[in-house]
Write an enzyme that holds these catalytic residues in place. Structure first.
Site, PDB file in Angstrom:
ATOM      1  N   CYS A 156     -45.787  27.580  14.143  1.00  0.00           N
ATOM      2  CA  CYS A 156     -44.702  28.480  14.534  1.00  0.00           C
ATOM      3  C   CYS A 156     -44.847  29.914  13.960  1.00  0.00           C
ATOM      4  O   CYS A 156     -44.722  30.320  12.724  1.00  0.00           O
ATOM      5  CB  CYS A 156     -43.596  27.814  13.603  1.00  0.00           C
ATOM      6  SG  CYS A 156     -42.005  28.421  14.092  1.00  0.00           S
ATOM      7  N   CYS A 159     -41.653  31.321  12.400  1.00  0.00           N
ATOM      8  CA  CYS A 159     -41.512  31.134  11.080  1.00  0.00           C
ATOM      9  C   CYS A 159     -42.460  31.818  10.172  1.00  0.00           C
ATOM     10  O   CYS A 159     -42.129  32.134   9.042  1.00  0.00           O
ATOM     11  CB  CYS A 159     -41.678  29.594  10.959  1.00  0.00           C
ATOM     12  SG  CYS A 159     -40.847  28.349  12.311  1.00  0.00           S
ATOM     13  N   ASP A 160     -43.673  31.742  10.564  1.00  0.00           N
ATOM     14  CA  ASP A 160     -44.715  32.320   9.470  1.00  0.00           C
ATOM     15  C   ASP A 160     -45.219  33.736   9.865  1.00  0.00           C
ATOM     16  O   ASP A 160     -46.100  34.126   9.260  1.00  0.00           O
ATOM     17  CB  ASP A 160     -45.823  31.037   9.607  1.00  0.00           C
ATOM     18  CG  ASP A 160     -45.065  30.046   9.094  1.00  0.00           C
ATOM     19  OD1 ASP A 160     -44.445  29.855   8.204  1.00  0.00           O
ATOM     20  OD2 ASP A 160     -45.599  28.925   9.407  1.00  0.00           O
TER      21      ASP A 160
END
Ligand code: NDP
Length: 332
Positions: A156, A159-160
C-alpha cells in the site's frame, strides 16, 4: 427497480448450514474485523441491534501489516495499525458488541433469516448480515518478500509511501493500481522503478501516459523479481530480464522500498452462491450504498471497493451498512 437480477441461489459445495451445535439467533451478524467491520459494529451496537462480530485469523484486516497509519483523520501524530485496531475493537465492545473469534465457512442466504456457519460448526441465524471480509493483497510468493514485510515490503503506497521520501523504490505490476501507486510515490520519492513482467502495461491509456511521462519513473518491462536482498531491510532487488527467452539475463536495482501492486483478491468466495459479484469477485452493491442483491445482507469495506481501499473509506462504508441494517429491521 432493482439493480440486481435474481441469482440462482444454491449452496456452494463447501456449504453445510446444518453443521454442529444448535443455531443461535442474532439481529445483526458482522463478518470481518477491519475498520469497516468495527465501524459497522459501533453504529449497530449504538442502534441497539446487539451485533455479534466474528473476527477471523487476521483481525484488523490489512491494517496490522501496516506499521504506521498517518492518514486516518483524528490522529495528528499517527497511530500504528495494530493499536488502531485495538482501539476500534474496544470502542465496538464498549457499546455492547459481542466479539467472537471465528471464520465464516459457509452461508445460506436463501431465506428471510440468513444462516452463517462459523468454523464449519457453529450456526448463526441472523436477521441482517454485514459482510466486511475485506480483500487480500496479492504477493509474489517469494520467501525474501515474506522476510521483509514491514521492513521495506508493502502492498500500500498510500499507507507507507511517506516513509520513503527522497528514497528509491520499486513498484511491481502493470495495471491501474501499479500505475497509480507509482505516480503517488513519484511525488515524494527520488526514483521509482515500475517492474512489469510483460513488454506492455495493462493499465488504462491515460495512466500509461502519465507513468511514461513522469521524469522520475523508470519502467522496467519484461522483468521478473527473483529475490529481495538487504541487511534487515530491503536494499536491493534481483530481477530476471526476459525470463524464459534465449537472451534471459539477471540484473539488480538498489532500492529502499518494494511495493506490490499486482492486484487484490476480495474475500467473497463463500458468498458467491447468493451474492452477486463482479468478474473479479468484488461484491456488487447499489452504487453509493452497501445494499447487495439479497435484502438484509449488506457489504462494506474492501470486499466491495476496488478503487479507494482506504481505512477511512472502509470505515465510512461500515457506518452506512449499519445504518441500512437498522433501517431494514425497522421496516420489517
Ligand atoms: P490488474 O489485475 O488490472 O493488474 C495486475 C497487474 O499485476 C498486471 O499488470 C499483472 O500482469 C501484474 N501481475 C499479476 N500477477 C503478477 C505476478 N505474479 N508477477 C508480476 N506481475 C503480476 O489489477 P489492479 O489492481 O491494477 O486493478 C484491478 C481493477 O481495478 C482493474 O479493473 C483496474 O482498472 C481497477 N482500478 C481502477 C482504478 C481507478 O479507476 N482509479 C485504480 C486502480 C484499479 P499482467 O498484465 O502480465 O497480467
Amino acid at each position: 427497480m432493482s439493480l440486481f437480477k435474481p441469482l440462482e441461489t444454491k449452496l456452494g459445495t463447501n456449504a453445510n448450514t446444518n453443521a454442529g451445535s444448535p443455531a443461535e439467533h442474532v439481529k445483526c451478524l458482522i463478518i470481518g474485523s477491519g475498520p469497516a467491520g468495527y465501524t459497522a459494529a459501533i453504529y449497530a451496537a449504538r442502534a441497539n441491534l446487539k451485533p455479534l462480530l466474528c473476527k477471523g485469523i487476521q483481525p484488523g484486516a490489512q491494517l496490522p501489516t501496516t506499521t504506521e497509519v498517518e492518514n486516518f483523520p483524528g490522529y495528528p501524530e499517527g497511530i500504528t495499525g495494530p493499536k488502531m485496531m485495538e482501539d476500534l475493537e474496544s470502542q465496538a465492545a464498549r457499546f455492547g458488541t459481542d466479539i467472537r473469534w471465528g471464520i465464516a465457512t459457509s452461508v445460506d442466504f436463501s431465506g428471510t433469516t440468513h444462516k452463517v456457519v462459523i468454523d464449519e460448526d457453529k450456526v448463526y441465524e441472523a436477521d441482517t448480515v454485514i459482510i466486511a471480509t475485506g480483500a487480500t493483497a496479492r504477493y509474489l510468493g517469494l520467501q525474501s518478500e515474506e522476510n521483509y514485510k514491514g521492513s521495506g515490503v508493502s502492498a500500500c503506497a498510500t499507507c507507507d509511501g511517506f516513509f520513503y521520501r527522497n528514497k528509491d523504490v520499486a513498484v511491481v505490476g502493470g495495471g491501474d493500481t501499479a500505475c497509480e501507486e507509482a505516480l503517488y510515490l513519484a511525488g515524494m520519492c527520488r526514483k521509482v522503478y515500475l517492474i512489469v513482467r510483460k513488454p506492455f502495461l495493462r493499465a488504462s491509456k491515460i495512466m500509461q501516459k502519465r507513468v511514461l511521462n513522469a521524469p522520475n519513473i523508470e519502467v522496467l518491462f519484461e522483468r521478473t523479481t527473483k529475490e529481495l536482498r538487504g541487511n534487515h531491510v530491503v536494499e536491493e532487488a534481483l530481477l530476471i530480464k526476459r525470463m524464459g527467452h534465449s537472451d534471459e539475463s539477471e540484473e539488480s536495482i538498489k532500492i529502499d522500498g518494494f511495493f506490490l501492486a499486482i492486484g487484490h483478491t476480495p474475500n467473497s468466495d463463500i458468498f458467491k452462491p447468493f451474492i452477486e459479484t463482479d468478474e473479479t469477485g468484488y461484491i456488487k452493491t447499489v452504487p453509493g450504498t452497501p445494499l447487495t442483491n439479497v435484502p438484509g445482507v449488506f457489504a462494506c469495506g474492501d470486499v466491495q471497493d476496488k478503487v479507494y481501499r482506504q481505512a477511512v473509506t472502509a470505515a465510512g462504508s461500515g457506518c452506512s451498512a449499519a445504518i441500512e441494517a437498522e433501517r431494514y429491521l425497522a421496516q420489517r
